[in-house]
Design a protein around this motif. Structure first.
Motif, PDB file in Angstrom:
ATOM      1  N   ILE A 106       0.867  -1.164   0.000  1.00 50.73           N
ATOM      2  CA  ILE A 106       0.000   0.000   0.000  1.00 50.73           C
ATOM      3  C   ILE A 106       0.916   1.228   0.000  1.00 50.73           C
ATOM      4  O   ILE A 106       1.726   1.433   0.944  1.00 50.73           O
ATOM      5  N   LEU A 107       0.831   2.060  -1.043  1.00 52.80           N
ATOM      6  CA  LEU A 107       1.687   3.215  -1.191  1.00 52.80           C
ATOM      7  C   LEU A 107       0.886   4.497  -1.012  1.00 52.80           C
ATOM      8  O   LEU A 107      -0.293   4.568  -1.394  1.00 52.80           O
ATOM      9  N   ALA A 108       1.577   5.477  -0.473  1.00 49.59           N
ATOM     10  CA  ALA A 108       0.995   6.814  -0.428  1.00 49.59           C
ATOM     11  C   ALA A 108       1.119   7.451  -1.801  1.00 49.59           C
ATOM     12  O   ALA A 108       1.853   6.951  -2.663  1.00 49.59           O
ATOM     13  N   ALA A 156      -1.406  -2.775 -10.349  1.00 48.48           N
ATOM     14  CA  ALA A 156      -1.605  -1.658  -9.418  1.00 48.48           C
ATOM     15  C   ALA A 156      -2.948  -1.021  -9.695  1.00 48.48           C
ATOM     16  O   ALA A 156      -3.399  -0.966 -10.847  1.00 48.48           O
ATOM     17  N   VAL A 157      -3.599  -0.536  -8.608  1.00 48.20           N
ATOM     18  CA  VAL A 157      -4.886   0.138  -8.745  1.00 48.20           C
ATOM     19  C   VAL A 157      -4.853   1.399  -7.884  1.00 48.20           C
ATOM     20  O   VAL A 157      -4.243   1.426  -6.794  1.00 48.20           O
ATOM     21  N   PRO A 158      -5.463   2.457  -8.338  1.00 50.44           N
ATOM     22  CA  PRO A 158      -5.557   3.661  -7.500  1.00 50.44           C
ATOM     23  C   PRO A 158      -6.565   3.459  -6.383  1.00 50.44           C
ATOM     24  O   PRO A 158      -7.577   2.794  -6.557  1.00 50.44           O
ATOM     25  N   VAL A 207      -5.950   8.737  -2.722  1.00 51.96           N
ATOM     26  CA  VAL A 207      -5.369   8.691  -1.378  1.00 51.96           C
ATOM     27  C   VAL A 207      -4.263   7.650  -1.273  1.00 51.96           C
ATOM     28  O   VAL A 207      -3.628   7.518  -0.225  1.00 51.96           O
ATOM     29  N   GLY A 208      -4.047   6.879  -2.337  1.00 50.91           N
ATOM     30  CA  GLY A 208      -2.985   5.885  -2.302  1.00 50.91           C
ATOM     31  C   GLY A 208      -3.015   4.988  -3.518  1.00 50.91           C
ATOM     32  O   GLY A 208      -3.884   5.108  -4.404  1.00 50.91           O
ATOM     33  N   VAL A 209      -2.073   4.025  -3.557  1.00 49.76           N
ATOM     34  CA  VAL A 209      -1.960   3.050  -4.648  1.00 49.76           C
ATOM     35  C   VAL A 209      -1.690   1.680  -4.035  1.00 49.76           C
ATOM     36  O   VAL A 209      -0.845   1.569  -3.123  1.00 49.76           O
TER      37      VAL A 209
END
Length: 503
Positions: A124-126, A184-186, A194-196
């Motif tokens: 989970i990425l910012a 990957a999904v937004p 708010v993240g990826v």
């Protein structure tokens, strides 16, 4: 005694049983090969399609927007709650292997998609690409391994697409250098990024590296499977077709008996399919034919009885009446005029002899058994010899291109010739008769001619004897023609189509 030679093997395979057997075999083999081809094409289609990745993306997008988005929307994000939620996606399962050992496995469940492999990783990425949480939380991944993963072009491409809000599934999925898949999904909250979420995984069904050995196994098993299919299809087809051909053989034997006039034979088949229905229809037809033959025989018997009654009335009865009259006159004149009485007795003797000859002719006409064991030419020739002896009329018999005719046709022609010869003996006063039988390319012709007194054909156009001959010929599709002139004899000609007669 002659011994029948066995049929050559090539003829065996032309029989219905073997044709059906081979058809079952080919269908079985073709079905097997088609199934294997479908498997290969299905694997190729799966490798070249995005069905699984699209399904995974849909489930990953739903899970992230539903559960992760509210956490990431907080300022700052609650990473501990985010990690706890990620931990809830992992299920521990216990499996018992075939050798009896117990193994602990983990499954990562994202929506309706389960991963039983432990080689998956979820990040989970910012929005600034900082890692906020990941699965597994403890692993062998070092900082350098993570750095290498995020530095790969495929990973950067799908992350950039997700950060840009891309919705095209093809741009959100890629393949890493180790053949793993990355997607990957937004993560959005109220349409705000708010993240990826970044997921790396192994295809659960088949990989390109596994496809080649699987294809080799499929191709190598094709030969033994095909041989087995041929064996099983042949055995199944043989026993199935044997039952069918035996049923057809029963109907064939019954048909052969019917063709020889034995309609008492019944085709035994109690099946409810088309063959059973055909068998019952044929049995009904045979029964109707037997009834028709019985009726025809009864009508023929009645016809012969009526004809015999007419002949007895027209000839024998009249002659016996005349004889009795002559004898009565002789008795009355015997004492007073013996010479005249003697003349009446002589006349009565002649009438009695003539009546005897008429009776002999009728008896011969009642013997159609003359055709048994011999054809029409021989039977008619023998009949002519006897007829000539008791009538005193010379008979000449000729044949041209003699051939065999069906018994029913020969019987009708034989009866017709008897009727014609009886009329010649009674009415023509002929001294010679010529009988000519001729077989030509398309028709059979029988001609009877005499040198008698002849008659006017118009005057006796509806005579019973002539009508009877016409009816007999009509029953065999024949034609009847009579040509006669007073004092110049009579010619009777009967023709029968040869192709129809021999059919």
């Amino acid at each position: 005694m002659s011994v029948s030679q066995p049929s050559p093997p090539i003829k065996w395979f032309s029989r219905l049983r073997w044709k059906l057997t081979f058809s079952y075999t080919w269908v079985t083999v073709a079905t097997l090969l088609t199934f294997e081809l479908i498997l290969i094409l299905g694997a190729l289609f799966f490798l070249g399609s995005t069905l699984f990745s699209s399904l995974l993306l849909d489930n990953l997008r739903d899970e992230m927007n539903t559960h992760a988005a509210p956490i990431l929307a907080q300022a700052p994000p609650d990473t501990e709650a985010l990690e706890q939620w990620l931990d809830s996606l992992v299920n521990q399962q216990t499996q018992i292997n075939l050798n009896g050992s117990i193994a602990e496995t983990t499954q990562l469940q994202i929506g309706t998609v389960n991963f039983s492999d432990a080689n998956q990783a979820l990040y989970i990425l910012a929005p600034n690409q900082t890692i906020l949480a990941r699965l597994p939380r403890t692993s062998d991944d070092t900082a350098s391994a993570q750095s290498a993963f995020f530095e790969e072009a495929a990973t950067q491409a799908v992350i950039e697409s997700a950060l840009n809000g891309e919705t095209n599934d093809r741009l959100l999925a890629g393949t890493l250098e180790n053949s793993q898949q990355v997607t990957a999904v937004p993560i959005q909250n109220n349409n705000q990024l708010v993240g990826v979420a970044v997921l790396t995984y192994q295809l659960p069904f088949i990989t390109r590296e596994l496809f080649v050995p699987i294809l080799q196994v499929v191709l190598l098993t094709t030969i033994p499977l095909t041989i087995g299919a041929i064996f099983i299809g042949t055995i199944f087809g043989f026993f199935t077709s044997r039952s069918m051909t035996n049923r057809i053989k029963k109907m064939t034997l019954a048909a052969e008996a019917w063709s020889q006039g034995d309609f008492s034979v019944v085709a035994q088949d109690g099946g409810g399919d088309e063959l059973g229905q055909l068998s019952r229809r044929l049995n009904q037809m045979a029964e109707q034919l037997q009834n028709l033959i019985d009726t025809s025989q009864e009508l023929a018997t009645v016809e012969e009885r009526n004809r015999l009654a007419r002949d007895l009335h027209d000839s024998i009865k009249q002659q016996l009446f005349a004889t009795s009259m002559q004898l009565g006159a002789a008795i009355n004149l015997f004492e007073t005029d013996s010479q005249t009485a003697r003349t009446h007795i002589t006349t009565a003797e002649k009438l009695a002899n003539q009546a005897q000859k008429e009776l002999t002719g009728l008896i011969q006409e009642l013997r159609p058994a003359a055709l048994d064991g011999q054809g029409l030419p021989e039977a008619l020739k023998a009949y002519l010899q006897d007829w000539s002896k008791h009538t005193g009329i010379r008979a000449n018999f000729r044949l041209q291109n003699a051939q065999t005719l069906p018994l029913a046709i020969e019987q009708s022609l034989f009866r017709m010739s008897q009727e014609a010869l009886a009329n010649i003996a009674r009415h023509s006063l002929a001294t010679a008769v010529d009988v000519h039988l001729s077989w030509q390319d398309e028709q059979f012709t029988m001609t009877l001619s005499d040198n008698g007194v002849g008659f006017d054909t118009q005057a006796i156009k509806s005579g019973i004897g002539l009508k009877s001959m016409q009816e007999r010929l009509a029953m065999i599709n024949g034609c009847f023609d009579i040509n006669s002139t007073p004092t110049k004899g009579t010619i009777i000609q009967a023709t029968v189509p040869l192709k129809e007669a021999t059919a």
